[in-house]
Design a protein around this motif. Structure first.
Motif, short mmCIF file in Angstrom:
data_model
loop_
_atom_site.label_atom_id
_atom_site.label_comp_id
_atom_site.label_asym_id
_atom_site.label_seq_id
_atom_site.Cartn_x
_atom_site.Cartn_y
_atom_site.Cartn_z
N PHE A 47 -51.69 -8.95 -21.02
CA PHE A 47 -50.97 -9.44 -22.19
C PHE A 47 -51.93 -10.24 -23.08
N VAL A 48 -51.96 -9.88 -24.36
CA VAL A 48 -52.83 -10.54 -25.32
C VAL A 48 -51.99 -11.08 -26.47
N PRO A 49 -52.11 -12.37 -26.80
CA PRO A 49 -51.33 -12.87 -27.94
C PRO A 49 -51.84 -12.26 -29.25
N PRO A 50 -50.94 -11.92 -30.16
CA PRO A 50 -51.36 -11.27 -31.40
C PRO A 50 -52.19 -12.18 -32.29
N ASP A 51 -53.11 -11.57 -33.02
CA ASP A 51 -54.00 -12.28 -33.95
C ASP A 51 -53.86 -11.60 -35.31
N PHE A 52 -52.82 -11.94 -36.05
CA PHE A 52 -52.52 -11.23 -37.28
C PHE A 52 -53.56 -11.40 -38.39
N PRO A 53 -54.18 -12.56 -38.54
CA PRO A 53 -55.25 -12.64 -39.55
C PRO A 53 -56.38 -11.64 -39.29
N ARG A 54 -56.71 -11.43 -38.02
CA ARG A 54 -57.76 -10.45 -37.69
C ARG A 54 -57.27 -9.04 -37.99
N TYR A 55 -56.03 -8.73 -37.66
CA TYR A 55 -55.50 -7.39 -37.93
C TYR A 55 -55.45 -7.13 -39.44
N ARG A 56 -55.13 -8.18 -40.22
CA ARG A 56 -55.11 -8.01 -41.67
C ARG A 56 -56.50 -7.69 -42.20
N ALA A 57 -57.51 -8.33 -41.64
CA ALA A 57 -58.89 -8.09 -42.09
C ALA A 57 -59.30 -6.65 -41.79
N VAL A 58 -58.95 -6.15 -40.61
CA VAL A 58 -59.27 -4.77 -40.26
C VAL A 58 -58.50 -3.82 -41.17
N SER A 59 -57.25 -4.13 -41.43
CA SER A 59 -56.42 -3.30 -42.31
C SER A 59 -57.04 -3.19 -43.70
N LYS A 60 -57.59 -4.29 -44.19
CA LYS A 60 -58.23 -4.25 -45.52
C LYS A 60 -59.44 -3.31 -45.51
N SER A 61 -60.21 -3.33 -44.43
CA SER A 61 -61.37 -2.43 -44.33
C SER A 61 -60.93 -0.97 -44.37
N VAL A 62 -59.83 -0.67 -43.68
CA VAL A 62 -59.30 0.69 -43.68
C VAL A 62 -58.81 1.07 -45.08
N ARG A 63 -58.13 0.13 -45.73
CA ARG A 63 -57.61 0.40 -47.08
C ARG A 63 -58.73 0.64 -48.08
N ASP A 64 -59.84 -0.07 -47.90
CA ASP A 64 -61.00 0.15 -48.77
C ASP A 64 -61.51 1.59 -48.65
N ILE A 65 -61.44 2.14 -47.45
CA ILE A 65 -61.83 3.54 -47.24
C ILE A 65 -60.88 4.46 -48.00
N PHE A 66 -59.59 4.19 -47.91
CA PHE A 66 -58.61 5.01 -48.66
C PHE A 66 -58.94 5.03 -50.15
N LEU A 67 -59.26 3.85 -50.68
CA LEU A 67 -59.46 3.72 -52.13
C LEU A 67 -60.72 4.42 -52.63
N ARG A 68 -61.61 4.79 -51.73
CA ARG A 68 -62.76 5.60 -52.15
C ARG A 68 -62.31 6.99 -52.59
N HIS A 69 -61.19 7.42 -52.03
CA HIS A 69 -60.75 8.80 -52.23
C HIS A 69 -59.66 8.93 -53.29
N THR A 70 -58.83 7.90 -53.44
CA THR A 70 -57.76 7.94 -54.44
C THR A 70 -57.29 6.53 -54.73
N ASP A 71 -56.86 6.32 -55.96
CA ASP A 71 -56.24 5.03 -56.31
C ASP A 71 -54.76 5.02 -55.98
N LEU A 72 -54.21 6.19 -55.66
CA LEU A 72 -52.78 6.31 -55.35
C LEU A 72 -52.56 6.09 -53.85
N VAL A 73 -52.60 4.83 -53.44
CA VAL A 73 -52.42 4.44 -52.05
C VAL A 73 -51.21 3.53 -51.95
N GLU A 74 -50.25 3.90 -51.10
CA GLU A 74 -49.05 3.10 -50.90
C GLU A 74 -49.00 2.62 -49.45
N PRO A 75 -49.43 1.37 -49.21
CA PRO A 75 -49.36 0.85 -47.85
C PRO A 75 -47.92 0.65 -47.42
N LEU A 76 -47.60 1.06 -46.20
CA LEU A 76 -46.28 0.82 -45.63
C LEU A 76 -46.29 -0.42 -44.76
#
Length: 355
Positions: free
Chosen positions: A72-101
């Motif tokens: 069991f690992v306690p969640p670390d949401f600030p870290r997950y948000r940082a990783v999510s931003k890196s992934v989103r930056d990859i999306f934006l290389r390909h299209t500006d039409l990105v809708e995060p859910l």
């Protein structure tokens, strides 16, 4: 059929995968991302833990019973948000039409892509490879002519998979699909469909639109369209979340003081969903539907945002006390929601949420 090219990207067991990536000792073992405690719920489970039946939104104590040797690992949401931003930056290389859910999934409209790749399938392959190389995580993707089909496709070969539904293949693909795979079809709707002999999406197509409308109202029109692979919803970049809610219908109508367990279960679902948001909710909402189908809502905006699932549930239960009705009144549905979302970058609330 739509002529758009839509990709739905879904990170595989996102929170658990980040933990396994960052701590080599967790790789290959069942990992459950959750706070310990009777009121805690599972935020994420690694695929090793899922083999034992552990799932998101499950009470943590139940997960521990199913998989006693899980870490069991306690969640670390600030870290997950940082990783999510890196992934989103990859999306934006390909299209500006990105809708995060949420932090771990998004829709992309690549009808026209920015990198000159020859097909939406090639864009999806490239994105998945870039996530693997640059973020050291895996993602599954679905490619289809609309959002509805793309989301189903991304789940088809999870984890670490890619599935494509071409426009001329959509009807055949949908025909044998269980109705539960359609968005909005929960246990109650599935049961009502079964009553009229509907178990697959193909069965829905055999029903007249008027029959669906008569039985399900406006949602009947939606079912009619989805069964034919029709979804005209556009990818909407930067669409802010207005609310998050969960509701359920009782098998038989209940008294108000018999709704405790359901309210707590719904609060757990809403709390878990809210952890995936980049914005923070300020208002808690309780919804009730009487046996006569009258809808009541009560809401509260505390001085500071709710900081735990238990607090959310307790406020929802307190809102129930503001319902003034005959003690014998029965209710058929209850719902819990969060609304009035604020941007923590503008209104810093992180310390209140993650202390």
């Amino acid at each position: 059929m739509d002529s758009r090219k839509i990709i739905h990207v879904d990170m595989d067991a996102f929170y658990a995968s980040v933990e396994q990536r960052d701590d080599p000792k967790l790789r290959g073992v069942p990992v459950v991302v959750a706070w310990r405690g009777k009121r805690s719920v599972v935020c994420a489970a690694s695929y090793e833990a899922r083999k034992f039946g552990v799932r998101s939104a499950m009470p943590a104590v139940q997960a521990e019973r199913l998989c006693p040797h899980a870490v069991f690992v306690p969640p670390d949401f600030p870290r997950y948000r940082a990783v999510s931003k890196s992934v989103r930056d990859i999306f934006l290389r390909h299209t500006d039409l990105v809708e995060p859910l949420s932090l771990d999934e998004a829709y992309l409209d690549v009808t026209e892509n920015k990198t000159g790749l020859s097909s939406a399938t090639q864009v999806a392959r490239t994105i998945r490879e870039q996530i693997r190389q640059e973020v050291d995580l895996t993602a599954s993707a679905g490619v289809a002519p609309n959002k509805f089909l793309a989301k189903i496709a991304s789940d088809w070969r999870k984890p670490d998979g890619l599935f494509v539904i071409k426009p001329d293949e959509a009807i055949a693909f949908l025909t044998a699909l269980a109705v539960e795979r359609l968005p909005g079809v929960g246990k109650v709707t599935a049961s009502r469909l079964t009553e009229v002999g509907v178990r697959t999406v193909g069965d829905i197509r055999n029903l007249n639109l008027a029959v669906l409308q008569n039985r399900f109202g406006r949602y009947g029109v939606r079912l009619h369209e989805l069964a034919r692979g029709i979804d005209n919803n556009r990818v909407e970049p930067n669409r802010p979340t207005q609310s998050i809610s969960a509701e359920d219908t009782f098998e038989s109508d209940v008294l108000l003081n018999e709704t405790d367990d359901m309210i707590r279960r719904l609060a757990e679902k809403v709390w878990l969903a809210s952890r995936k948001e980049t914005r923070i909710a300020r208002t808690i909402v309780l919804k009730l539907k009487t046996a006569e189908f009258s809808i009541l809502t009560r809401s509260q905006t505390p001085d500071s945002p709710v900081s735990s699932c238990d607090e959310l549930a307790n406020i929802a239960l307190a809102l129930r006390e503001k319902v003034r009705m005959d003690p014998g009144q029965r209710f058929r549905l209850v719902g819990v929601g969060l609304s009035n979302f604020r941007d923590p970058m503008i209104e810093p609330l992180e310390d209140l949420l993650f202390h």
